[in-house]
Design a protein around this motif. Structure first.
Motif, PDB file in Angstrom:
ATOM      1  N   MET A 175       9.923  14.893  -8.486  1.00 19.54           N
ATOM      2  CA  MET A 175       9.826  13.484  -8.088  1.00 19.54           C
ATOM      3  C   MET A 175      11.171  12.941  -7.596  1.00 19.54           C
ATOM      4  SD  MET A 175       9.753  11.254 -11.638  1.00 19.54           S
ATOM      5  CE  MET A 175       9.929   9.744 -10.723  1.00 19.54           C
ATOM      6  N   PHE A 176      12.288  13.498  -8.054  1.00 21.64           N
ATOM      7  CA  PHE A 176      13.594  13.004  -7.621  1.00 21.64           C
ATOM      8  C   PHE A 176      13.816  13.264  -6.138  1.00 21.64           C
ATOM      9  CE2 PHE A 176      14.003  12.977 -12.128  1.00 21.64           C
ATOM     10  CZ  PHE A 176      14.932  11.995 -12.411  1.00 21.64           C
ATOM     11  N   PHE A 177      13.332  14.369  -5.655  1.00 24.87           N
ATOM     12  CA  PHE A 177      13.413  14.688  -4.228  1.00 24.87           C
ATOM     13  C   PHE A 177      12.657  13.647  -3.404  1.00 24.87           C
ATOM     14  CE2 PHE A 177      10.226  16.686  -1.383  1.00 24.87           C
ATOM     15  CZ  PHE A 177      11.001  16.839  -0.236  1.00 24.87           C
ATOM     16  N   LEU A 178      11.454  13.281  -3.860  1.00 23.03           N
ATOM     17  CA  LEU A 178      10.663  12.269  -3.153  1.00 23.03           C
ATOM     18  C   LEU A 178      11.364  10.919  -3.169  1.00 23.03           C
ATOM     19  CD1 LEU A 178       8.017  11.360  -1.779  1.00 23.03           C
ATOM     20  CD2 LEU A 178       7.094  10.959  -4.084  1.00 23.03           C
ATOM     21  N   MET A 179      11.979  10.556  -4.288  1.00 19.85           N
ATOM     22  CA  MET A 179      12.662   9.269  -4.386  1.00 19.85           C
ATOM     23  C   MET A 179      13.861   9.197  -3.446  1.00 19.85           C
ATOM     24  SD  MET A 179      10.904   7.469  -6.569  1.00 19.85           S
ATOM     25  CE  MET A 179       9.456   8.309  -5.877  1.00 19.85           C
ATOM     26  N   VAL A 180      14.620  10.277  -3.328  1.00 20.96           N
ATOM     27  CA  VAL A 180      15.786  10.287  -2.443  1.00 20.96           C
ATOM     28  C   VAL A 180      15.360  10.046  -1.000  1.00 20.96           C
ATOM     29  CG1 VAL A 180      17.602  11.734  -1.460  1.00 20.96           C
ATOM     30  CG2 VAL A 180      17.236  11.717  -3.916  1.00 20.96           C
ATOM     31  N   THR A 189       7.613   3.619 -10.003  1.00 20.99           N
ATOM     32  CA  THR A 189       7.233   5.019 -10.205  1.00 20.99           C
ATOM     33  C   THR A 189       7.495   5.453 -11.641  1.00 20.99           C
ATOM     34  OG1 THR A 189       7.727   5.550  -7.894  1.00 20.99           O
ATOM     35  CG2 THR A 189       7.622   7.390  -9.438  1.00 20.99           C
ATOM     36  N   MET A 190       8.651   5.101 -12.177  1.00 21.67           N
ATOM     37  CA  MET A 190       8.958   5.483 -13.554  1.00 21.67           C
ATOM     38  C   MET A 190       8.025   4.790 -14.539  1.00 21.67           C
ATOM     39  SD  MET A 190      10.715   7.515 -15.318  1.00 21.67           S
ATOM     40  CE  MET A 190      11.888   8.082 -14.092  1.00 21.67           C
ATOM     41  N   PHE A 191       7.679   3.543 -14.260  1.00 20.11           N
ATOM     42  CA  PHE A 191       6.732   2.819 -15.122  1.00 20.11           C
ATOM     43  C   PHE A 191       5.371   3.506 -15.092  1.00 20.11           C
ATOM     44  CE2 PHE A 191       3.506  -0.515 -15.717  1.00 20.11           C
ATOM     45  CZ  PHE A 191       3.885  -1.010 -16.952  1.00 20.11           C
ATOM     46  N   ALA A 192       4.901   3.865 -13.870  1.00 17.72           N
ATOM     47  CA  ALA A 192       3.600   4.523 -13.749  1.00 17.72           C
ATOM     48  C   ALA A 192       3.603   5.895 -14.421  1.00 17.72           C
ATOM     49  CB  ALA A 192       3.216   4.651 -12.271  1.00 17.72           C
ATOM     50  N   SER A 193       4.692   6.643 -14.281  1.00 16.06           N
ATOM     51  CA  SER A 193       4.743   7.973 -14.890  1.00 16.06           C
ATOM     52  C   SER A 193       4.777   7.888 -16.405  1.00 16.06           C
ATOM     53  CB  SER A 193       5.953   8.750 -14.379  1.00 16.06           C
ATOM     54  OG  SER A 193       7.153   8.208 -14.887  1.00 16.06           O
ATOM     55  N   ALA A 194       5.428   6.834 -16.938  1.00 20.31           N
ATOM     56  CA  ALA A 194       5.449   6.647 -18.390  1.00 20.31           C
ATOM     57  C   ALA A 194       4.038   6.382 -18.917  1.00 20.31           C
ATOM     58  CB  ALA A 194       6.380   5.495 -18.759  1.00 20.31           C
ATOM     59  N   ALA A 214       0.832  -1.203   0.000  1.00 25.77           N
ATOM     60  CA  ALA A 214       0.000   0.000   0.000  1.00 25.77           C
ATOM     61  C   ALA A 214       0.868   1.256   0.000  1.00 25.77           C
ATOM     62  CB  ALA A 214      -0.926  -0.006   1.211  1.00 25.77           C
ATOM     63  N   MET A 215       1.919   1.271   0.822  1.00 34.06           N
ATOM     64  CA  MET A 215       2.813   2.432   0.842  1.00 34.06           C
ATOM     65  C   MET A 215       3.541   2.581  -0.487  1.00 34.06           C
ATOM     66  SD  MET A 215       5.788   3.515   3.572  1.00 34.06           S
ATOM     67  CE  MET A 215       4.589   4.172   4.743  1.00 34.06           C
ATOM     68  N   LEU A 216       3.940   1.450  -1.074  1.00 30.65           N
ATOM     69  CA  LEU A 216       4.570   1.489  -2.389  1.00 30.65           C
ATOM     70  C   LEU A 216       3.641   2.129  -3.409  1.00 30.65           C
ATOM     71  CD1 LEU A 216       6.787   0.615  -4.452  1.00 30.65           C
ATOM     72  CD2 LEU A 216       5.568  -1.565  -4.640  1.00 30.65           C
ATOM     73  N   ALA A 225       4.675   9.599  -9.659  1.00 24.07           N
ATOM     74  CA  ALA A 225       4.230   9.666 -11.051  1.00 24.07           C
ATOM     75  C   ALA A 225       3.472  10.957 -11.329  1.00 24.07           C
ATOM     76  CB  ALA A 225       3.354   8.459 -11.373  1.00 24.07           C
ATOM     77  N   ALA A 226       2.712  11.421 -10.336  1.00 24.33           N
ATOM     78  CA  ALA A 226       1.969  12.669 -10.512  1.00 24.33           C
ATOM     79  C   ALA A 226       2.886  13.887 -10.485  1.00 24.33           C
ATOM     80  CB  ALA A 226       0.907  12.796  -9.426  1.00 24.33           C
ATOM     81  N   LEU A 227       4.003  13.802  -9.755  1.00 28.70           N
ATOM     82  CA  LEU A 227       4.928  14.936  -9.669  1.00 28.70           C
ATOM     83  C   LEU A 227       5.756  15.097 -10.927  1.00 28.70           C
ATOM     84  CD1 LEU A 227       6.336  14.625  -6.019  1.00 28.70           C
ATOM     85  CD2 LEU A 227       4.827  16.415  -6.907  1.00 28.70           C
ATOM     86  N   ARG A 228       6.041  14.006 -11.625  1.00 29.48           N
ATOM     87  CA  ARG A 228       6.942  14.089 -12.768  1.00 29.48           C
ATOM     88  C   ARG A 228       6.451  15.037 -13.865  1.00 29.48           C
ATOM     89  NH1 ARG A 228       8.858   9.472 -17.044  1.00 29.48           N
ATOM     90  NH2 ARG A 228      10.733  10.549 -17.769  1.00 29.48           N
ATOM     91  N   PRO A 229       5.176  14.977 -14.255  1.00 27.15           N
ATOM     92  CA  PRO A 229       4.743  15.888 -15.334  1.00 27.15           C
ATOM     93  C   PRO A 229       4.789  17.366 -14.956  1.00 27.15           C
ATOM     94  CG  PRO A 229       3.187  14.067 -15.051  1.00 27.15           C
ATOM     95  CD  PRO A 229       4.106  14.047 -13.879  1.00 27.15           C
TER      96      PRO A 229
END
Length: 295
Positions: free
Chosen positions: A104-109, A127-132, A79-81, A89-93
């Motif tokens: 999104m890079f800040f969140l990933m770090v 995340t990258m798959f979902a953003s794509a 669920a957290m994942l 994914a929402a932050l990337r665009p």
């Protein structure tokens, strides 16, 4: 009680093996044209590289599955994942087309730091798959981006002193890592595009800034450096700078929120159901007790 930290996903033997395998294939897939001789049969098939990376996607999915099955990732961790991947994914665009400003890079770090390298690799890739899918960026380059983001997030989980270093020192370390890793991510994805897409030759036949199959490795690396400076250095710098700014300004708040959520989820607690006790005459009916024990 002193909290010693929790890791929703710990890397086990199968997940480490799968991760090393997919990383090796990815590195070879990116770099092999640099070392192939001009007369090599491999060089004549450089246009097939996108198909190699398309074949890499099932292996990335296998790594995620191996990590989940190997480490007993429970419903709370999944669920957290899902939540963090959706937010990423929402932050990337938001930064698309704006000098590489990608929050999104800040969140990933910070997520990788709190939740560990195993969770970090899975989170970065998903995340990258979902953003794509969200942005329509699906193509043969997507596995490369998934792999690079998985490494990026996992690296934050491998930084030292995850249970001891706190406060400004930790934020400075994460900011420094985010700055360097943002350039590393850009270099990996640039190298893939530079090698597989190409672009022709300069008027003097030197190849300009484009990859020339079979040329000496050092000459191609000089061209690649010129390619990065000319095409993406500004984007990489924007990404790195924004990661540093967000980490130093609001990083403390997000780190506390992630750690609080992890403690409340109690990922590493085992639930034990004890049988009902015999009710004495005149007392209420049976009771069932639930206890939580650390793994």
């Amino acid at each position: 009680m002193k909290h010693t930290g929790t890791r929703p996903v710990r890397l086990g033997p199968r997940s480490i093996t799968a991760l090393l395998l997919v990383s090796f294939i990815g590195i070879v897939g990116i770099c092999w044209p640099l070392f192939a001789d001009a007369s090599s049969a491999v060089t004549t098939h450089s246009a097939d590289a996108p198909w190699l990376f398309a074949a890499l996607l099932p292996l990335l999915i296998a790594v995620v599955i191996a990590t989940i099955s190997d480490c007993g990732m429970d419903a709370k961790a999944i669920a957290m994942l899902g939540v963090l991947a959706a937010v990423g994914a929402a932050l990337r665009p938001l930064g698309a087309g704006t000098a590489g400003l990608e929050p999104m890079f800040f969140l990933m770090v910070l997520s990788g730091r709190v939740l560990g390298p195993g969770f970090g690799f899975v989170l970065g890739s998903v995340t990258m798959f979902a953003s794509a899918l969200l942005t329509g960026g699906v193509g043969p380059w997507m596995p490369t981006q998934m792999l690079a983001m998985g490494w990026f997030t996992m690296g934050a989980g491998l930084l030292p002193a995850p249970e001891r270093l706190r406060g400004r020192g930790e934020r400075l370390m994460l900011a420094a890592y985010g700055f360097v890793a943002a350039f590393a991510y850009g270099t990996i994805t640039n190298l893939y595009g530079w090698v597989t897409i190409g672009g022709g030759e300069a008027g003097d036949g030197s190849g300009g800034i484009f990859f020339v199959a079979g040329d000496p490795t050092h000459e191609n690396l000089v061209r690649f450096l010129a390619y990065v400076v000319a095409t993406s250095l500004g984007w990489d710098l924007g990404r790195a700078a924004l990661t540093v700014v967000l980490t130093l300004t609001i990083g403390s708040t997000l780190l506390k929120a992630l750690r609080r959520a992890t403690r409340r989820a109690n990922f590493e607690a085992q639930v034990t159901f004890e049988g009902p006790e015999e009710a004495a005459p005149g007392e209420p009916a049976h009771r069932t007790y639930v206890t939580y024990e650390p793994k």
